[in-house]
Design a protein around this motif. Sequence first.
Motif, short mmCIF file in Angstrom:
data_model
loop_
_atom_site.label_atom_id
_atom_site.label_comp_id
_atom_site.label_asym_id
_atom_site.label_seq_id
_atom_site.Cartn_x
_atom_site.Cartn_y
_atom_site.Cartn_z
N LYS A 32 4.19 -7.33 -10.63
CA LYS A 32 4.08 -5.94 -10.20
C LYS A 32 2.73 -5.68 -9.55
CE LYS A 32 7.20 -3.84 -13.59
NZ LYS A 32 7.30 -2.91 -14.72
N TRP A 33 1.65 -6.18 -10.18
CA TRP A 33 0.31 -6.01 -9.62
C TRP A 33 0.21 -6.69 -8.25
CZ3 TRP A 33 -3.71 -2.98 -10.83
CH2 TRP A 33 -3.70 -2.37 -12.07
N ASN A 34 0.69 -7.93 -8.16
CA ASN A 34 0.61 -8.66 -6.89
C ASN A 34 1.39 -7.95 -5.79
OD1 ASN A 34 -1.02 -10.67 -7.98
ND2 ASN A 34 0.70 -11.98 -8.50
N ASP A 35 2.56 -7.43 -6.12
CA ASP A 35 3.36 -6.69 -5.13
C ASP A 35 2.65 -5.42 -4.69
OD1 ASP A 35 5.30 -8.66 -5.39
OD2 ASP A 35 6.68 -7.42 -6.58
N TRP A 36 2.11 -4.67 -5.65
CA TRP A 36 1.45 -3.41 -5.33
C TRP A 36 0.20 -3.64 -4.48
CZ3 TRP A 36 -3.22 -1.14 -7.24
CH2 TRP A 36 -3.39 0.21 -6.87
N ILE A 37 -0.64 -4.56 -4.89
CA ILE A 37 -1.86 -4.85 -4.12
C ILE A 37 -1.51 -5.50 -2.79
CG2 ILE A 37 -3.97 -6.25 -4.09
CD1 ILE A 37 -4.26 -5.62 -7.10
N GLY A 38 -0.47 -6.34 -2.78
CA GLY A 38 -0.02 -6.96 -1.52
C GLY A 38 0.41 -5.93 -0.50
N ASN A 39 1.05 -4.86 -0.96
CA ASN A 39 1.46 -3.79 -0.06
C ASN A 39 0.24 -3.10 0.56
OD1 ASN A 39 3.26 -1.85 1.18
ND2 ASN A 39 2.69 -0.42 -0.43
N ILE A 40 -0.78 -2.86 -0.24
CA ILE A 40 -2.01 -2.25 0.29
C ILE A 40 -2.67 -3.21 1.28
CG2 ILE A 40 -4.33 -1.41 -0.30
CD1 ILE A 40 -3.12 -0.47 -3.00
N ALA A 41 -2.72 -4.49 0.94
CA ALA A 41 -3.32 -5.50 1.83
C ALA A 41 -2.54 -5.60 3.14
CB ALA A 41 -3.38 -6.85 1.13
N ALA A 42 -1.22 -5.52 3.08
CA ALA A 42 -0.39 -5.61 4.29
C ALA A 42 -0.68 -4.47 5.26
CB ALA A 42 1.09 -5.61 3.90
N GLN A 43 -1.18 -3.35 4.73
CA GLN A 43 -1.56 -2.22 5.58
C GLN A 43 -2.98 -2.36 6.13
OE1 GLN A 43 -0.64 1.66 3.72
NE2 GLN A 43 0.44 0.48 2.16
N GLY A 44 -3.67 -3.45 5.75
CA GLY A 44 -5.05 -3.64 6.18
C GLY A 44 -6.01 -2.71 5.47
N LYS A 45 -5.67 -2.27 4.26
CA LYS A 45 -6.46 -1.27 3.56
C LYS A 45 -7.32 -1.83 2.43
CE LYS A 45 -4.81 2.46 5.67
NZ LYS A 45 -5.63 3.55 6.18
N ILE A 46 -7.35 -3.13 2.22
CA ILE A 46 -8.22 -3.71 1.20
C ILE A 46 -9.58 -3.97 1.83
CG2 ILE A 46 -8.64 -5.72 -0.30
CD1 ILE A 46 -6.37 -4.12 -1.39
N ALA A 47 -10.61 -3.33 1.29
CA ALA A 47 -11.97 -3.56 1.79
C ALA A 47 -12.61 -4.74 1.06
CB ALA A 47 -12.82 -2.30 1.60
N GLY A 79 -9.89 -2.69 -16.91
CA GLY A 79 -9.27 -3.98 -16.68
C GLY A 79 -9.66 -4.64 -15.38
N GLY A 80 -10.15 -3.89 -14.41
CA GLY A 80 -10.53 -4.46 -13.12
C GLY A 80 -10.70 -3.37 -12.09
N PHE A 81 -10.91 -3.80 -10.85
CA PHE A 81 -11.10 -2.85 -9.77
C PHE A 81 -10.81 -3.51 -8.43
CE2 PHE A 81 -15.03 -5.14 -10.12
CZ PHE A 81 -15.47 -5.27 -8.81
N ILE A 82 -10.54 -2.70 -7.42
CA ILE A 82 -10.49 -3.13 -6.03
C ILE A 82 -11.18 -2.06 -5.20
CG2 ILE A 82 -8.40 -4.54 -6.20
CD1 ILE A 82 -6.85 -2.25 -4.87
N VAL A 83 -11.58 -2.41 -3.99
CA VAL A 83 -12.15 -1.47 -3.04
C VAL A 83 -11.17 -1.36 -1.88
CG1 VAL A 83 -14.13 -0.90 -1.58
CG2 VAL A 83 -14.48 -2.19 -3.71
N ILE A 84 -10.77 -0.14 -1.57
CA ILE A 84 -9.79 0.09 -0.52
C ILE A 84 -10.41 0.92 0.60
CG2 ILE A 84 -7.82 -0.13 -2.06
CD1 ILE A 84 -8.45 3.29 -0.85
N LYS A 85 -9.74 0.91 1.75
CA LYS A 85 -10.15 1.73 2.89
C LYS A 85 -9.14 2.86 3.06
CE LYS A 85 -10.30 -2.07 5.44
NZ LYS A 85 -10.40 -2.94 6.62
N ALA A 86 -9.62 4.06 3.22
CA ALA A 86 -8.76 5.22 3.45
C ALA A 86 -9.56 6.26 4.22
CB ALA A 86 -8.27 5.80 2.13
N ASP A 87 -8.86 7.10 4.95
CA ASP A 87 -9.54 8.14 5.72
C ASP A 87 -10.12 9.24 4.83
OD1 ASP A 87 -9.01 6.91 8.17
OD2 ASP A 87 -7.12 7.98 8.42
N THR A 88 -9.39 9.56 3.75
CA THR A 88 -9.79 10.68 2.89
C THR A 88 -9.51 10.34 1.42
OG1 THR A 88 -7.60 11.72 2.96
CG2 THR A 88 -9.19 12.38 4.69
#
Length: 116
Positions: A32-47, A79-88
């Motif tokens: 579930k985590w890999n799918d969810w983060i993979g979706n964000i990465a597929a949008q180019g939104k993982i910083a 448990g952890g963290f990621i850095v994402i890119k978003a406009d707002t």
Amino acid sequence: MNQSSNNNEFVFLFRQPASNHSPEKQKEINKKWNDWIGNIAAQGKIAANGLHLKPGGNVLKASGIVTDGPFVEIREILGGFIVIKADTMEEAITMAHGCPTFDEGGSVEIRTAFAD
């Protein structure tokens, strides 16, 4: 910070109840985590990919005292963290929806990241 460019970064801090899962359940959760983060990465939104954090550790206080921690008196762990890119912030909040930590009764703390 320029709110109209796609250069804003936000940190997702994943808080969840401490738990021990069977290997099968953990494999299901990891997918579930890999799918969810993979979706964000597929949008180019993982910083930046964050890290998984092991439970426990130590807390250093300003007085120099070191205690077991962090925050051993509460029932959830960071448990952890990621850095994402978003406009707002609103877009970042929308991206946090569907996070697998919610399935375990956890939460996502969303913070604006910035450099001085």
